[in-house]
Design an enzyme around this catalytic site. Structure first.
Site, PDB file in Angstrom:
ATOM      1  CD1 TRP A  99      -2.095  -2.166   1.960  1.00  0.00           C
ATOM      2  CD2 TRP A  99      -2.949  -1.343   0.065  1.00  0.00           C
ATOM      3  NE1 TRP A  99      -3.089  -3.009   1.536  1.00  0.00           N
ATOM      4  CE2 TRP A  99      -3.625  -2.533   0.393  1.00  0.00           C
ATOM      5  CE3 TRP A  99      -3.307  -0.645  -1.091  1.00  0.00           C
ATOM      6  CZ2 TRP A  99      -4.665  -3.049  -0.406  1.00  0.00           C
ATOM      7  CZ3 TRP A  99      -4.339  -1.153  -1.884  1.00  0.00           C
ATOM      8  CH2 TRP A  99      -4.996  -2.340  -1.535  1.00  0.00           C
ATOM      9  CG  ASP A 166      -2.938   3.972   4.314  1.00  0.00           C
ATOM     10  OD1 ASP A 166      -3.978   3.791   4.983  1.00  0.00           O
ATOM     11  OD2 ASP A 166      -2.671   3.310   3.288  1.00  0.00           O
ATOM     12  CE  LYS A 190      -8.140  -3.220   4.413  1.00  0.00           C
ATOM     13  NZ  LYS A 190      -7.409  -2.393   3.464  1.00  0.00           N
TER      14      LYS A 190
HETATM   15  C1  LIG Z   1      -6.862  -1.921   2.410  1.00  0.00           C
HETATM   16  C2  LIG Z   1      -5.830  -0.871   2.436  1.00  0.00           C
HETATM   17  C3  LIG Z   1      -5.769   0.157   1.489  1.00  0.00           C
HETATM   18  C4  LIG Z   1      -6.695   0.212   0.291  1.00  0.00           C
HETATM   19  O1  LIG Z   1      -7.925   0.674   0.630  1.00  0.00           O
HETATM   20  P1  LIG Z   1      -9.072   0.924  -0.460  1.00  0.00           P
HETATM   21  O2  LIG Z   1     -10.129   1.554   0.394  1.00  0.00           O
HETATM   22  O3  LIG Z   1      -9.449  -0.410  -1.009  1.00  0.00           O
HETATM   23  O4  LIG Z   1      -8.544   1.837  -1.491  1.00  0.00           O
HETATM   24  C5  LIG Z   1      -4.811   1.128   1.631  1.00  0.00           C
HETATM   25  N1  LIG Z   1      -3.939   1.106   2.644  1.00  0.00           N
HETATM   26  C6  LIG Z   1      -3.950   0.127   3.579  1.00  0.00           C
HETATM   27  C7  LIG Z   1      -2.956   0.161   4.692  1.00  0.00           C
HETATM   28  C8  LIG Z   1      -4.895  -0.882   3.497  1.00  0.00           C
HETATM   29  O5  LIG Z   1      -4.922  -1.844   4.429  1.00  0.00           O
END
Ligand SMILES: *Cc1c(COP(=O)(O)O)cnc(C)c1O
Length: 353
Positions: A99, A166, A190
């Site tokens: 990511w 993030d 999540k």
């Molecule tokens: C799942 C995830 C993403 C991607 O998220 P989307 O909402 O599908 O774009 C980005 N960063 C991390 C750390 C993730 O776990």
């Protein structure tokens, strides 16, 4: 049979939240469904405002110059939006996983991003440390929890420049000094709700410093000035996120859930370490309390293990294809009992082998 849902995302949500969400689809306001009322109506505007303020309250960021937004496009759109809104000359990124790498790729559309540190050559099984953040950069970007590899930043630098993080896969799971960060983003699916919305928490004073023109939908200032209602928000995802945040608040907030999360993580990692049939993937000091990654030492046991897992009602532990093996995702709503069920299967395999 009740499933033990270790899915990496979308993933387990609290049962009470699911029941309230289901009820609101049928009747939210005076016989009308949540899905058929105007997003400008008072009942929904209240939902949005409540969700925004709960997010700031749980993070301890109320009255500190931050705004919370519920946007669309997932965390992946934030990779681009962060760069559009904050990148003027140069930014520094910590490359700790798939990511983070994707975030770098998007920002590179606008500039030669500098990788301040990277664990790519070790297939991301650790978090780089001891890096310097240049003072004349626009911002520093990091990923608090690497969902795919099962590593997690245990501490954060005192960044001399705005720090962007993030937190998609560990937001609201552990206590941190969130005021160290100037921008936090997290896809809801999540730890917060269903797919379809992304929480963005921004310190307002970092905005308005780039010279480029920013399209309205990509512009944080525009979304802030419209109360996160620049256009029709994803009403269901925001509502369910609000319910999950209420659930967390009623449990005792991040402090209470962190204790649970640590219990779950201790349980699974001690099994991984003590059981000779299994091996942890990431280095011990950087192990994630959300996603535990591990492999079977003896591939011949794969079929037996996987059928026992299935038999026990355990779902979603297959590892990501870039790591292989297994990944147990233990987000906030996953119970300690579910982890116990998985650990039981692992130790039963040992007694059979
Ligand atoms: C799942 C995830 C993403 C991607 O998220 P989307 O909402 O599908 O774009 C980005 N960063 C991390 C750390 C993730 O776990």
């Amino acid at each position: 049979m009740k499933k033990h849902n270790f899915s990496a995302g979308p993933c387990v949500l609290p049962k009470s939240v699911m029941e309230q969400a289901a009820a609101a689809v049928l009747n939210f306001d005076d016989g009308l469904s949540l899905l058929e009322i105007s997003h400008r109506s008072k009942p929904f505007v209240d939902v949005m405002e409540n969700a925004r303020s709960l997010a700031l309250e749980l993070l301890g960021l109320e009255g500190k110059g931050y705004k919370a937004l519920f946007l669309q496009g997932g965390a992946s759109t934030q990779f681009l939006m962060v760069a559009l809104n904050l990148l003027e000359k140069r930014a520094g990124y910590l490359n700790t996983g798939t990511w983070a790498d994707k975030a770098i790729k998007e920002a590179k559309i606008y500039d030669d991003i500098y990788e301040i540190g990277s664990s790519k050559s070790a297939n991301y099984n650790y978090i780089p440390k001891g890096y310097d953040i240049p003072e004349d950069y626009d911002y520093f970007h990091c990923t608090s929890n690497n969902t795919i590899f099962g590593t997690q930043m245990k501490s954060f630098p005192n960044s001399p420049i705005p720090m962007v993080c993030d937190m998609s896969s560990d937001i609201f799971s552990r206590q941190l000094d969130f005021s160290k960060f100037d921008l936090i983003y997290a896809g809801a699916q999540k730890n917060m709700g269903p797919a379809g919305t992304t929480l963005v928490v921004i310190k307002e004073d970092i905005l308005g410093k780039v010279s480029r023109k920013i399209p309205s939908m990509m512009n944080y200032k525009e979304h802030i000035s419209k109360g996160s209602m620049f256009n029709t928000p994803p009403v269901f995802a925001v509502y369910v996120s609000m319910l999950t945040l209420e659930w967390l608040k009623n449990l005792g907030g991040i402090k209470a859930i962190e204790e649970e999360n640590e219990k779950k993580a201790r349980l699974i990692y001690s099994e991984i370490d003590l059981n000779p049939l299994f091996k942890g993937y990431s280095v011990k000091e950087d192990r994630s309390i959300m996603n535990a990654t591990f492999t079977l030492e003896n591939e011949n046991l794969k079929e037996t293990f996987e059928s026992m897992v299935k038999e026990a009602g355990i779902n979603g532990i297959n590892g990501h294809r870039s790591v292989g093996g297994y990944r147990a995702s233990m987000y906030n709503a996953l119970s300690l009992d579910s982890v116990k069920a998985l650990v039981e299967v692992m130790s039963e395999l040992e007694s059979k082998a």
